[in-house]
Design an enzyme around this catalytic site. Sequence first.
Site, PDB file in Angstrom:
ATOM      1  N   HIS A   1       0.826  -1.212   0.000  1.00 46.99           N
ATOM      2  CA  HIS A   1       0.000   0.000   0.000  1.00 46.99           C
ATOM      3  C   HIS A   1       0.854   1.253   0.000  1.00 46.99           C
ATOM      4  CE1 HIS A   1      -3.782  -2.073   1.705  1.00 46.99           C
ATOM      5  NE2 HIS A   1      -3.939  -1.789   0.436  1.00 46.99           N
TER       6      HIS A   1
ATOM      7  N   CYS B   1       1.851  -3.010 -22.216  1.00 45.29           N
ATOM      8  CA  CYS B   1       1.265  -2.406 -21.005  1.00 45.29           C
ATOM      9  C   CYS B   1       2.049  -2.751 -19.747  1.00 45.29           C
ATOM     10  CB  CYS B   1      -0.198  -2.796 -20.854  1.00 45.29           C
ATOM     11  SG  CYS B   1      -0.441  -4.562 -20.604  1.00 45.29           S
TER      12      CYS B   1
HETATM   13  C1  PEP Z   1       2.618  -7.518 -17.066  1.00 39.97           C
HETATM   14  O1  PEP Z   1       2.813  -8.671 -16.685  1.00 39.97           O
HETATM   15  O2  PEP Z   1       3.447  -6.840 -17.677  1.00 39.97           O
HETATM   16  C2  PEP Z   1       1.324  -6.855 -16.772  1.00 39.97           C
HETATM   17  C3  PEP Z   1       1.019  -5.693 -17.299  1.00 39.97           C
HETATM   18  O3  PEP Z   1       0.493  -7.482 -15.906  1.00 39.97           O
HETATM   19  P1  PEP Z   1       0.671  -7.521 -14.314  1.00 39.97           P
HETATM   20  O4  PEP Z   1       1.760  -6.577 -13.952  1.00 39.97           O
HETATM   21  O5  PEP Z   1      -0.670  -7.136 -13.756  1.00 39.97           O
HETATM   22  O6  PEP Z   1       1.020  -8.958 -14.080  1.00 39.97           O
END
Ligand code: PEP
Length: 533
Positions: free
Chosen positions: A182, A493
Amino acid sequence: MPEPLRLQGISASAGYAEGPLFDLDRVAAQYASKVTAADEKAALETAIGIATGRLATLIATSEGDAADILEFQVAMLEDDALTGPAFAAIAAGQPADAAWRQALDAEIAGYETSDQDYFRARGADMRDIRDQVLRALTEDGDIAVPAGAIFYGEDIAPTRFLETDWSSGGGIALKAGNTASHVAMLARSRGVPMVVGLGVVGLGASPADLAGAALLDAEHGGIVLAPSKAEIEAFRRSSLSFAARRDKAETYLAKPAVTKAGTAVRVQVNIADPSDVDGIDIATCDGVGLMRTEFLFGKTLPDEETQYRAYRKVLEWAGDKPVTIRTVDAGGDKPVPGFTVEENNPFLGLRGIRLSLARPQVFRVQIRALLRAAVHGNLKVMFPMIAVADEYARAVALFAEEQTALAARGIAQKMPPLGIMVEVPSVAIVPEAFADVAFFSIGSNDLTQYVMAAARDNASVAHLNSVRHPAVLRLIASVAAYGRAQQIPVSLCGDAGGEPTSIPALLEAGLRDLSVVPAQLAMAKAAIADASV
Ligand code: PEP
Ligand code: MG
């Protein structure tokens, strides 16, 4: 003068801080035992009352995630299941402080010995509750923290973070901690520099003796204690350059992202809670490239209406810009009580789409909420942790079934484009097995950890966990090339999309669509403007 000591950890929130160390682990003042059990009981009740009162004051000036954390703590303090064992121990003759510490330590041990990040992160909230009441018992609540101090210790309590006035600088350097806690989340949203995973190393002096001497470089994840004059000068240059980059970056926020060579790049944002969009001007980004939905599943399994409202809120905020919502990626470092299963190796277990397909009754609720929300904007949906084409086909079939059922009931709905995350190496190596997906979104956090066999949350292998390793970049480039050839959109992403040092390599690899945390939007656009691709 003590020798300089350099410690390396993982950056949890980029930035620089120079200031005295404040020892988070210092020994608290002694508690003065009372004569009778009744007095001990009264002392504990008063202390719990003081702690609850302090929390209520903080809640009044907090919102969003911060308010949620504080409300959770008040609820815990009001829960007899938590306080009962302490009062029972007092009745059996223990002093209030020992009774409270013992009861809370037993509870905390359950969280801290968990092999899952999520629960270890919540352990910090429980320690916070324990220490607030102990502070109230010993009336040791007001030890002055010097302005601009760097909090150094095992871990830091969320309330300590929220009580601190960060306007005069300062930062956080933790021996343990993790980037998913957090406090890490709060530090990123408020721009407070923070490093975790520095390890338990003897300082060779007490933190107080080192006062005035710490340099926290939370851009690269390190701290220098008792630095030399040359180190102080070099640090100040880096800090000034970071501040200049950040200020300059702000001027890019309102403009579309374009490289020096004139190549346009789309920059979207990653969000989790729908309230995240409240602080973002939609004009500054190209939409939402990743909405994680795990937070909705944090405490209990959310019903269809709760999910529908959350998705609809973000879609309406984005107008006609795309919003890519990811179906629940529970498991791995994100366990959900009552949904995920206990596993020896959760990163390689029943997580993401694997779990959703194994629990179709839960998955179908989310699918219906998404199909209904789709009529309110430009929705795209993607599936996490896809490894083989059959998983995609089964997820698509569930969407089709639920759409037919909603239509038969006369409920407004729309089928969104359905894409996949590219985060399991099997997909990145053989993307042609996924020729029928609507789009690819590269999850570089997981892709990197799986390609390099280096956990994303382990400071001791952080040097291996780099998206810029040629093996990772080659896979990204090959997915980008495949997407271009087949006209399947490819975006990225993972957190690397917001890292100025990684952006040139990602653009070189052929990407033209990045999704970044809102706090990195300006820096990412500035780094793109500086790239010569
Ligand atoms: C990733 O794995 O790059 C992603 C965007 O998903 P998370 O960070 O939620 O696993
Ligand atoms: Mg992932």
